[in-house]
Design a protein around this motif. Structure first.
Motif, PDB file in Angstrom:
ATOM      1  N   VAL A 121     -30.431  62.911  -9.367  1.00  0.00           N
ATOM      2  CA  VAL A 121     -28.976  64.248 -10.040  1.00  0.00           C
ATOM      3  C   VAL A 121     -28.731  64.843 -11.097  1.00  0.00           C
ATOM      4  O   VAL A 121     -29.169  65.753 -11.164  1.00  0.00           O
ATOM      5  N   SER A 122     -29.926  63.699 -12.304  1.00  0.00           N
ATOM      6  CA  SER A 122     -29.786  64.624 -12.813  1.00  0.00           C
ATOM      7  C   SER A 122     -31.197  65.614 -13.503  1.00  0.00           C
ATOM      8  O   SER A 122     -31.000  66.229 -14.557  1.00  0.00           O
ATOM      9  N   GLN A 123     -32.216  65.355 -12.836  1.00  0.00           N
ATOM     10  CA  GLN A 123     -33.086  65.935 -12.872  1.00  0.00           C
ATOM     11  C   GLN A 123     -32.947  67.373 -12.385  1.00  0.00           C
ATOM     12  O   GLN A 123     -32.817  68.054 -12.876  1.00  0.00           O
ATOM     13  N   SER A 124     -32.291  67.487 -10.942  1.00  0.00           N
ATOM     14  CA  SER A 124     -31.607  68.727 -10.976  1.00  0.00           C
ATOM     15  C   SER A 124     -31.281  69.602 -11.912  1.00  0.00           C
ATOM     16  O   SER A 124     -30.759  70.594 -11.761  1.00  0.00           O
ATOM     17  N   ARG A 125     -29.960  68.701 -12.287  1.00  0.00           N
ATOM     18  CA  ARG A 125     -29.069  69.358 -12.933  1.00  0.00           C
ATOM     19  C   ARG A 125     -29.571  70.372 -14.657  1.00  0.00           C
ATOM     20  O   ARG A 125     -29.473  71.130 -15.044  1.00  0.00           O
ATOM     21  N   TYR A 126     -30.899  69.167 -14.819  1.00  0.00           N
ATOM     22  CA  TYR A 126     -31.144  69.999 -15.902  1.00  0.00           C
ATOM     23  C   TYR A 126     -32.382  70.833 -15.460  1.00  0.00           C
ATOM     24  O   TYR A 126     -32.135  71.854 -15.619  1.00  0.00           O
ATOM     25  N   GLU A 127     -32.930  70.742 -14.816  1.00  0.00           N
ATOM     26  CA  GLU A 127     -33.511  72.162 -14.183  1.00  0.00           C
ATOM     27  C   GLU A 127     -32.844  73.474 -14.143  1.00  0.00           C
ATOM     28  O   GLU A 127     -32.915  74.386 -14.594  1.00  0.00           O
ATOM     29  N   VAL A 128     -31.704  73.014 -12.957  1.00  0.00           N
ATOM     30  CA  VAL A 128     -30.261  74.288 -12.893  1.00  0.00           C
ATOM     31  C   VAL A 128     -30.383  75.146 -14.618  1.00  0.00           C
ATOM     32  O   VAL A 128     -30.297  76.115 -15.123  1.00  0.00           O
ATOM     33  N   LEU A 129     -29.708  74.431 -15.664  1.00  0.00           N
ATOM     34  CA  LEU A 129     -29.251  74.252 -16.938  1.00  0.00           C
ATOM     35  C   LEU A 129     -31.010  75.105 -17.914  1.00  0.00           C
ATOM     36  O   LEU A 129     -30.855  75.710 -18.181  1.00  0.00           O
ATOM     37  N   TRP A 130     -32.053  74.544 -17.551  1.00  0.00           N
ATOM     38  CA  TRP A 130     -33.309  75.257 -17.670  1.00  0.00           C
ATOM     39  C   TRP A 130     -32.899  76.882 -17.115  1.00  0.00           C
ATOM     40  O   TRP A 130     -33.623  77.505 -17.811  1.00  0.00           O
ATOM     41  N   GLU A 131     -33.406  76.695 -16.374  1.00  0.00           N
ATOM     42  CA  GLU A 131     -33.237  77.901 -15.629  1.00  0.00           C
ATOM     43  C   GLU A 131     -32.126  79.175 -16.150  1.00  0.00           C
ATOM     44  O   GLU A 131     -32.090  80.130 -15.935  1.00  0.00           O
ATOM     45  N   ARG A 132     -31.430  78.415 -16.664  1.00  0.00           N
ATOM     46  CA  ARG A 132     -29.945  79.151 -16.285  1.00  0.00           C
ATOM     47  C   ARG A 132     -30.374  79.964 -18.392  1.00  0.00           C
ATOM     48  O   ARG A 132     -30.077  81.138 -18.756  1.00  0.00           O
ATOM     49  N   VAL A 133     -31.206  78.999 -19.003  1.00  0.00           N
ATOM     50  CA  VAL A 133     -31.017  79.330 -20.082  1.00  0.00           C
ATOM     51  C   VAL A 133     -32.514  80.172 -20.312  1.00  0.00           C
ATOM     52  O   VAL A 133     -32.247  81.117 -21.527  1.00  0.00           O
ATOM     53  N   GLN A 134     -33.050  79.541 -19.576  1.00  0.00           N
ATOM     54  CA  GLN A 134     -34.456  80.941 -19.822  1.00  0.00           C
ATOM     55  C   GLN A 134     -33.969  81.948 -19.036  1.00  0.00           C
ATOM     56  O   GLN A 134     -34.374  83.195 -19.841  1.00  0.00           O
ATOM     57  N   ASN A 135     -33.227  82.562 -17.757  1.00  0.00           N
ATOM     58  CA  ASN A 135     -32.182  83.728 -17.743  1.00  0.00           C
ATOM     59  C   ASN A 135     -31.567  84.561 -19.036  1.00  0.00           C
ATOM     60  O   ASN A 135     -31.471  85.980 -18.973  1.00  0.00           O
ATOM     61  N   MET A 136     -31.199  83.177 -19.578  1.00  0.00           N
ATOM     62  CA  MET A 136     -30.606  83.985 -21.253  1.00  0.00           C
ATOM     63  C   MET A 136     -30.967  84.999 -21.937  1.00  0.00           C
ATOM     64  O   MET A 136     -31.016  85.548 -22.009  1.00  0.00           O
ATOM     65  N   ASP A 137     -32.018  83.997 -22.202  1.00  0.00           N
ATOM     66  CA  ASP A 137     -32.952  84.069 -23.369  1.00  0.00           C
ATOM     67  C   ASP A 137     -33.661  86.083 -22.317  1.00  0.00           C
ATOM     68  O   ASP A 137     -34.050  86.665 -23.494  1.00  0.00           O
ATOM     69  N   LYS A 138     -34.276  85.641 -21.041  1.00  0.00           N
ATOM     70  CA  LYS A 138     -35.021  87.022 -20.979  1.00  0.00           C
ATOM     71  C   LYS A 138     -33.658  88.239 -20.890  1.00  0.00           C
ATOM     72  O   LYS A 138     -33.261  89.725 -21.605  1.00  0.00           O
ATOM     73  N   LYS A 139     -32.373  87.509 -20.957  1.00  0.00           N
ATOM     74  CA  LYS A 139     -31.078  88.926 -20.500  1.00  0.00           C
ATOM     75  C   LYS A 139     -30.753  89.512 -22.229  1.00  0.00           C
ATOM     76  O   LYS A 139     -30.993  90.658 -23.051  1.00  0.00           O
ATOM     77  N   ILE A 140     -30.714  88.319 -23.380  1.00  0.00           N
ATOM     78  CA  ILE A 140     -30.936  88.803 -24.851  1.00  0.00           C
ATOM     79  C   ILE A 140     -31.809  89.538 -25.490  1.00  0.00           C
ATOM     80  O   ILE A 140     -31.876  90.468 -26.227  1.00  0.00           O
ATOM     81  N   ASP A 141     -33.906  88.967 -24.430  1.00  0.00           N
ATOM     82  CA  ASP A 141     -34.606  90.257 -25.118  1.00  0.00           C
ATOM     83  C   ASP A 141     -34.224  91.638 -24.526  1.00  0.00           C
ATOM     84  O   ASP A 141     -34.145  92.591 -25.775  1.00  0.00           O
ATOM     85  N   LYS A 142     -34.196  91.900 -23.091  1.00  0.00           N
ATOM     86  CA  LYS A 142     -33.788  92.913 -22.869  1.00  0.00           C
ATOM     87  C   LYS A 142     -32.205  93.496 -23.891  1.00  0.00           C
ATOM     88  O   LYS A 142     -32.621  95.170 -23.886  1.00  0.00           O
ATOM     89  N   MET A 143     -31.470  93.126 -23.994  1.00  0.00           N
ATOM     90  CA  MET A 143     -30.454  93.717 -24.665  1.00  0.00           C
ATOM     91  C   MET A 143     -30.547  93.784 -25.864  1.00  0.00           C
ATOM     92  O   MET A 143     -30.250  95.389 -26.888  1.00  0.00           O
ATOM     93  N   GLU A 144     -31.821  92.632 -27.063  1.00  0.00           N
ATOM     94  CA  GLU A 144     -32.046  93.315 -28.105  1.00  0.00           C
ATOM     95  C   GLU A 144     -32.798  94.798 -28.170  1.00  0.00           C
ATOM     96  O   GLU A 144     -33.418  95.901 -29.198  1.00  0.00           O
ATOM     97  N   GLY A 145     -33.526  94.965 -26.824  1.00  0.00           N
ATOM     98  CA  GLY A 145     -34.906  96.174 -27.180  1.00  0.00           C
ATOM     99  C   GLY A 145     -33.667  97.533 -26.967  1.00  0.00           C
ATOM    100  O   GLY A 145     -34.073  98.613 -27.791  1.00  0.00           O
ATOM    101  N   GLN A 146     -31.999  97.170 -26.095  1.00  0.00           N
ATOM    102  CA  GLN A 146     -31.957  98.436 -26.186  1.00  0.00           C
ATOM    103  C   GLN A 146     -30.736  98.518 -27.134  1.00  0.00           C
ATOM    104  O   GLN A 146     -30.500  99.283 -26.995  1.00  0.00           O
TER     105      GLN A 146
END
Length: 65
Positions: A1-26
């Motif tokens: 159960v904790s493994q899937s929570r970790y994966e979900v959290l990791w995916e959210r962090v990666q998505n946030m990194d992409k959004k932040i990179d896009k915002m920096e460019g803008q």
């Protein structure tokens, strides 16, 4: 159960990194546009000042002559 929570959290962090990179460019694009506007403004002021000085010189030259 904790493994899937970790994966979900990791995916959210990666998505946030992409959004932040896009915002920096803008933000960089906005800053570049703002700096262009400032340069255009000061160039216009320089041209207007030069034209005003030339007109004043010509008017003074003809008035004295």
């Amino acid at each position: 159960v904790s493994q899937s929570r970790y994966e979900v959290l990791w995916e959210r962090v990666q998505n946030m990194d992409k959004k932040i990179d896009k915002m920096e460019g803008q933000i960089e694009e906005l800053l570049a546009l703002a700096n262009k506007g400032k340069g255009g403004f000061w160039m216009g002021m320089t041209i207007a000042s030069s034209v005003g000085a030339a007109v004043a010189w010509v008017a003074g030259h003809f008035k004295a002559g």
